[in-house]
Design a protein around this motif. Structure first.
Motif, PDB file in Angstrom:
ATOM      1  N   MET A 146      34.814  34.800  34.132  1.00  0.00           N
ATOM      2  CA  MET A 146      35.869  35.596  33.561  1.00  0.00           C
ATOM      3  C   MET A 146      35.266  36.830  32.910  1.00  0.00           C
ATOM      4  SD  MET A 146      37.197  34.030  29.880  1.00  0.00           S
ATOM      5  CE  MET A 146      38.065  32.778  30.694  1.00  0.00           C
ATOM      6  N   LYS A 147      36.067  37.847  32.789  1.00  0.00           N
ATOM      7  CA  LYS A 147      35.594  39.061  32.130  1.00  0.00           C
ATOM      8  C   LYS A 147      35.636  38.873  30.627  1.00  0.00           C
ATOM      9  CE  LYS A 147      36.277  42.290  35.731  1.00  0.00           C
ATOM     10  NZ  LYS A 147      36.064  43.657  36.001  1.00  0.00           N
ATOM     11  N   LEU A 148      34.688  39.471  29.972  1.00  0.00           N
ATOM     12  CA  LEU A 148      34.566  39.385  28.527  1.00  0.00           C
ATOM     13  C   LEU A 148      35.862  39.780  27.832  1.00  0.00           C
ATOM     14  CD1 LEU A 148      32.807  38.913  26.038  1.00  0.00           C
ATOM     15  CD2 LEU A 148      31.885  41.204  26.352  1.00  0.00           C
ATOM     16  N   ARG A 149      36.577  40.761  28.375  1.00  0.00           N
ATOM     17  CA  ARG A 149      37.803  41.250  27.742  1.00  0.00           C
ATOM     18  C   ARG A 149      38.886  40.180  27.616  1.00  0.00           C
ATOM     19  NH1 ARG A 149      39.119  45.947  29.059  1.00  0.00           N
ATOM     20  NH2 ARG A 149      37.331  46.456  30.329  1.00  0.00           N
ATOM     21  N   GLU A 150      38.759  39.092  28.352  1.00  0.00           N
ATOM     22  CA  GLU A 150      39.754  38.026  28.266  1.00  0.00           C
ATOM     23  C   GLU A 150      39.603  37.185  27.002  1.00  0.00           C
ATOM     24  OE1 GLU A 150      40.353  35.837  31.925  1.00  0.00           O
ATOM     25  OE2 GLU A 150      39.537  37.545  33.047  1.00  0.00           O
ATOM     26  N   ILE A 151      38.430  37.237  26.377  1.00  0.00           N
ATOM     27  CA  ILE A 151      38.207  36.432  25.177  1.00  0.00           C
ATOM     28  C   ILE A 151      37.800  37.265  23.961  1.00  0.00           C
ATOM     29  CG2 ILE A 151      37.635  34.329  26.448  1.00  0.00           C
ATOM     30  CD1 ILE A 151      34.655  34.961  25.787  1.00  0.00           C
ATOM     31  N   ALA A 152      37.621  38.586  24.154  1.00  0.00           N
ATOM     32  CA  ALA A 152      37.146  39.417  23.044  1.00  0.00           C
ATOM     33  C   ALA A 152      37.625  40.855  23.183  1.00  0.00           C
ATOM     34  CB  ALA A 152      35.620  39.384  22.989  1.00  0.00           C
ATOM     35  N   HIS A 153      37.553  41.561  22.069  1.00  0.00           N
ATOM     36  CA  HIS A 153      37.816  43.006  22.092  1.00  0.00           C
ATOM     37  C   HIS A 153      36.611  43.698  21.469  1.00  0.00           C
ATOM     38  CE1 HIS A 153      39.063  43.302  17.755  1.00  0.00           C
ATOM     39  NE2 HIS A 153      39.309  42.014  17.950  1.00  0.00           N
ATOM     40  N   ALA A 154      36.573  45.013  21.558  1.00  0.00           N
ATOM     41  CA  ALA A 154      35.401  45.752  21.073  1.00  0.00           C
ATOM     42  C   ALA A 154      35.821  46.961  20.253  1.00  0.00           C
ATOM     43  CB  ALA A 154      34.548  46.210  22.256  1.00  0.00           C
ATOM     44  N   ARG A 164      31.338  52.961  26.020  1.00  0.00           N
ATOM     45  CA  ARG A 164      30.426  51.830  26.227  1.00  0.00           C
ATOM     46  C   ARG A 164      31.076  50.495  25.882  1.00  0.00           C
ATOM     47  NH1 ARG A 164      24.505  52.602  27.079  1.00  0.00           N
ATOM     48  NH2 ARG A 164      24.472  54.740  27.797  1.00  0.00           N
ATOM     49  N   GLY A 165      31.917  50.467  24.866  1.00  0.00           N
ATOM     50  CA  GLY A 165      32.605  49.233  24.498  1.00  0.00           C
ATOM     51  C   GLY A 165      33.528  48.766  25.602  1.00  0.00           C
ATOM     52  N   ALA A 166      34.287  49.687  26.171  1.00  0.00           N
ATOM     53  CA  ALA A 166      35.179  49.335  27.284  1.00  0.00           C
ATOM     54  C   ALA A 166      34.370  48.865  28.482  1.00  0.00           C
ATOM     55  CB  ALA A 166      36.053  50.535  27.655  1.00  0.00           C
ATOM     56  N   SER A 167      33.250  49.498  28.726  1.00  0.00           N
ATOM     57  CA  SER A 167      32.391  49.080  29.837  1.00  0.00           C
ATOM     58  C   SER A 167      31.858  47.673  29.621  1.00  0.00           C
ATOM     59  CB  SER A 167      31.208  50.042  29.994  1.00  0.00           C
ATOM     60  OG  SER A 167      31.651  51.318  30.356  1.00  0.00           O
ATOM     61  N   LEU A 168      31.419  47.381  28.398  1.00  0.00           N
ATOM     62  CA  LEU A 168      30.864  46.062  28.109  1.00  0.00           C
ATOM     63  C   LEU A 168      31.911  44.962  28.307  1.00  0.00           C
ATOM     64  CD1 LEU A 168      28.456  44.379  27.228  1.00  0.00           C
ATOM     65  CD2 LEU A 168      29.127  44.806  24.851  1.00  0.00           C
ATOM     66  N   LEU A 169      33.168  45.262  28.032  1.00  0.00           N
ATOM     67  CA  LEU A 169      34.225  44.254  28.197  1.00  0.00           C
ATOM     68  C   LEU A 169      34.453  43.889  29.661  1.00  0.00           C
ATOM     69  CD1 LEU A 169      36.808  45.374  25.501  1.00  0.00           C
ATOM     70  CD2 LEU A 169      35.185  43.457  25.398  1.00  0.00           C
ATOM     71  N   ASP A 170      33.891  44.646  30.580  1.00  0.00           N
ATOM     72  CA  ASP A 170      33.953  44.301  32.008  1.00  0.00           C
ATOM     73  C   ASP A 170      32.882  43.299  32.418  1.00  0.00           C
ATOM     74  OD1 ASP A 170      36.188  45.659  32.898  1.00  0.00           O
ATOM     75  OD2 ASP A 170      35.087  47.509  33.289  1.00  0.00           O
ATOM     76  N   MET A 171      31.992  42.952  31.500  1.00  0.00           N
ATOM     77  CA  MET A 171      30.914  42.013  31.797  1.00  0.00           C
ATOM     78  C   MET A 171      31.492  40.623  32.103  1.00  0.00           C
ATOM     79  SD  MET A 171      27.734  41.231  29.277  1.00  0.00           S
ATOM     80  CE  MET A 171      26.503  40.010  29.634  1.00  0.00           C
ATOM     81  N   GLN A 172      30.942  39.993  33.121  1.00  0.00           N
ATOM     82  CA  GLN A 172      31.338  38.637  33.463  1.00  0.00           C
ATOM     83  C   GLN A 172      30.601  37.645  32.560  1.00  0.00           C
ATOM     84  OE1 GLN A 172      33.529  37.410  35.699  1.00  0.00           O
ATOM     85  NE2 GLN A 172      34.109  39.372  36.566  1.00  0.00           N
ATOM     86  N   VAL A 173      31.331  36.681  32.016  1.00  0.00           N
ATOM     87  CA  VAL A 173      30.717  35.615  31.222  1.00  0.00           C
ATOM     88  C   VAL A 173      31.106  34.276  31.820  1.00  0.00           C
ATOM     89  CG1 VAL A 173      30.558  36.941  29.081  1.00  0.00           C
ATOM     90  CG2 VAL A 173      32.632  35.658  29.554  1.00  0.00           C
ATOM     91  N   GLN A 174      30.200  33.325  31.729  1.00  0.00           N
ATOM     92  CA  GLN A 174      30.444  31.989  32.264  1.00  0.00           C
ATOM     93  C   GLN A 174      31.152  31.143  31.211  1.00  0.00           C
ATOM     94  OE1 GLN A 174      29.797  31.167  35.429  1.00  0.00           O
ATOM     95  NE2 GLN A 174      29.113  33.267  35.676  1.00  0.00           N
ATOM     96  N   VAL A 175      32.246  30.536  31.620  1.00  0.00           N
ATOM     97  CA  VAL A 175      33.031  29.709  30.714  1.00  0.00           C
ATOM     98  C   VAL A 175      33.140  28.314  31.293  1.00  0.00           C
ATOM     99  CG1 VAL A 175      35.292  29.400  29.652  1.00  0.00           C
ATOM    100  CG2 VAL A 175      34.366  31.703  29.946  1.00  0.00           C
ATOM    101  N   ASP A 176      32.872  27.327  30.458  1.00  0.00           N
ATOM    102  CA  ASP A 176      33.051  25.940  30.851  1.00  0.00           C
ATOM    103  C   ASP A 176      34.554  25.647  30.820  1.00  0.00           C
ATOM    104  OD1 ASP A 176      33.160  23.202  31.180  1.00  0.00           O
ATOM    105  OD2 ASP A 176      31.940  22.742  29.419  1.00  0.00           O
TER     106      ASP A 176
END
Length: 105
Positions: free
Chosen positions: A1-9, A89-101
């Motif tokens: 999932m993209k970071l933006r789904e669980i966080a904001h910047a 840069r904050g908006a760009s970072l929120l596009d990062m994929q993170v692994q979620v269990d």
């Protein structure tokens, strides 16, 4: 999932330094942010040089703050780049994929 789904910047810049605060929407996602957003992972994702990213944890706020040096091609007033601000840069970072269990959510 993209970071933006669980966080904001929130972002800021001063001279040639930018900072990005990543804040979890839910306290339950704090451990995931802390594990996934290492200095190395953020630096690799944003293309920052090794050793230029510093991470500061703010567990009471469920947030991480990243300070990135030499990030803005000399800074807003010295760069010939079209958009040398650290804001994007904050908006760009929120596009990062993170692994979620999936069992943890």
């Amino acid at each position: 999932m993209k970071l933006r789904e669980i966080a904001h910047a929130r972002t800021g810049d001063k001279g040639d330094i930018t900072n990005i605060a990543v804040i979890a929407y839910r306290a339950e996602d704090w451990a995931l942010l802390e594990a996934a957003l290492t200095e190395e992972a953020v630096g690799d994702f944003l293309g920052a040089g090794a050793g230029k990213v510093r991470r500061y944890a703010l567990p009471q706020l469920h947030a991480l703050n990243f300070v990135i040096g030499d990030a803005l091609t000399g800074g807003v007033t010295r760069s010939l780049a079209l958009d040398a601000h650290g804001k994007c840069r904050g908006a760009s970072l929120l596009d990062m994929q993170v692994q979620v269990d999936p069992t943890a959510r």
